[in-house]
Design a protein around this motif. Structure first.
Motif, PDB file in Angstrom:
ATOM      1  N   ILE A  40       1.429  -0.712   5.614  1.00 42.97           N
ATOM      2  CA  ILE A  40       0.936  -2.510   5.197  1.00 42.97           C
ATOM      3  C   ILE A  40       1.328  -2.602   4.620  1.00 42.97           C
ATOM      4  N   THR A  44      -0.542   4.173  -0.560  1.00 41.14           N
ATOM      5  CA  THR A  44      -1.541   5.565  -0.560  1.00 41.14           C
ATOM      6  C   THR A  44      -1.494   6.686   0.208  1.00 41.14           C
ATOM      7  N   CYS A  52      -5.219   2.292  -0.789  1.00 32.91           N
ATOM      8  CA  CYS A  52      -6.073   1.789   0.617  1.00 32.91           C
ATOM      9  C   CYS A  52      -6.364   0.487   1.369  1.00 32.91           C
ATOM     10  N   LEU A  53      -6.376  -0.206   1.929  1.00 27.84           N
ATOM     11  CA  LEU A  53      -5.748  -1.757   2.356  1.00 27.84           C
ATOM     12  C   LEU A  53      -7.096  -1.419   3.810  1.00 27.84           C
ATOM     13  N   GLY A  54      -7.537   0.473   3.568  1.00 28.89           N
ATOM     14  CA  GLY A  54      -8.587  -0.092   4.964  1.00 28.89           C
ATOM     15  C   GLY A  54      -8.195   0.060   6.790  1.00 28.89           C
ATOM     16  N   ALA A  55      -5.912  -0.135   6.710  1.00 27.37           N
ATOM     17  CA  ALA A  55      -5.948  -0.494   7.700  1.00 27.37           C
ATOM     18  C   ALA A  55      -4.624   0.663   8.118  1.00 27.37           C
ATOM     19  N   CYS A  56      -5.279   1.760   7.379  1.00 24.51           N
ATOM     20  CA  CYS A  56      -4.262   2.650   7.964  1.00 24.51           C
ATOM     21  C   CYS A  56      -3.909   3.174   9.281  1.00 24.51           C
ATOM     22  N   CYS A 103       0.857  -1.283   0.087  1.00 21.05           N
ATOM     23  CA  CYS A 103      -0.177   0.019  -0.195  1.00 21.05           C
ATOM     24  C   CYS A 103       0.833   0.718  -0.241  1.00 21.05           C
ATOM     25  N   PRO A 160      -1.357   7.569   3.428  1.00 17.81           N
ATOM     26  CA  PRO A 160      -1.488   7.173   5.489  1.00 17.81           C
ATOM     27  C   PRO A 160      -0.071   6.372   5.053  1.00 17.81           C
ATOM     28  N   CYS A 161      -0.097   5.326   4.216  1.00 13.30           N
ATOM     29  CA  CYS A 161       1.474   4.569   4.201  1.00 13.30           C
ATOM     30  C   CYS A 161       2.104   4.933   4.071  1.00 13.30           C
TER      31      CYS A 161
HETATM   32  S1  FES Z   1      -3.633   3.873   3.016  1.00 12.49           S
HETATM   33 FE1  FES Z   1      -2.320   2.236   4.216  1.00 12.49          FE
HETATM   34  S2  FES Z   1      -3.473   0.877   4.451  1.00 12.49           S
HETATM   35 FE2  FES Z   1      -4.602   2.769   3.972  1.00 12.49          FE
END
Ligand code: FES
Length: 234
Positions: free
Chosen positions: A169, A120, A160-164, A118, A122-123
């Protein structure tokens, strides 16, 4: 990021984006094995007669898992999409549309370990560049959606994998590995190479998405805060 279908790209492309295997890579046939058949019976029983097409996504997953069991490469060959279409009484084009739309379906052979990084925001803010670099160094993969020379790994960039909360991740096959950095990513890939099954979840041992520095609230005397009120007396 979603895939697309056109009559031109069936048979070519990249993992999860479009049926993407050159014809020479496509097997001639596919048949569900006993384990898959047992699961199909259970799945189809969920739907009323005439609505079996609703099971197209679970059946495509079964194909992918069976291919993983049988070949070490979890992907969905074109001929298996045809088998799913026949089983569910759907035109094959409708199965192709589903299989090529969702990134979770790999439409060409992949490595035994599918590294889905990921990147995106946040990651990225939490160090996904380090994860990418560690994956590249450990596998020798230079681009995205490429397999390593030894066939063990495939690297895919994902949204995003929904685990920000536990970023950054790295998803390996179906497992999330969280709170990673470069050295822990290398250790994870070394373990995979040795055939081990690393424990998914936080790589720093935090409980679920609890704060990294420990609790910041509800720090008082728990027995006092949870004791029931004293009964009223007249
Ligand atoms: S940005 Fe990586 S899990 Fe949300």
């Amino acid at each position: 990021m979603s895939g697309h279908y056109s009559s031109e790209n069936i048979g070519y492309g990249t993992p999860g984006h479009a049926p993407s295997t050159a014809p020479a890579q496509q097997p001639d046939q596919f048949a569900f094995d006993e384990a898959s058949e047992t699961e199909i019976a259970r799945l189809l029983a969920r739907y009323p007669e005439g609505r079996q097409a609703s099971a197209v996504i679970p059946l495509l997953y079964l194909v992918q898992r069976q291919m993983g069991r049988q070949t070490g490469s979890a992907w969905v060959p074109r001929v298996a999409m045809d088998v799913v279409a026949a089983r569910l009484g759907m035109p094959p084009i409708r199965v192709y549309e589903v299989a090529t739309f969702y990134l979770m379906f790999n439409t060409r052979p992949i490595g035994r370990y599918h590294l889905q990084v990921c990147t995106t925001t946040p990651c990225w803010l939490r160090g996904s560049d380090e994860i990418v670099a560690a994956c590249r160094a450990a596998t020798g993969i230079k681009g995205w959606e490429e397999n390593s020379a030894d066939g063990l790994f495939t690297m895919t960039e994902v949204e995003c994998l929904g685990a920000c909360a536990n970023a950054p991740i790295l998803q390996v096959n179906d497992d999330f590995h969280e709170d990673l950095d470069g050295s822990r990513t290398k250790a994870l890939l070394d373990a995979l190479r040795r055939g081990e099954v690393p424990k998914p979840g936080s790589s720093i041992g935090r409980m679920c998405s609890a704060p990294i520095g420990g609790r910041t609230t509800l720090l008082g005397d728990e027995t006092a805060s949870t004791a029931p009120d004293a009964p009223h007396t007249a």
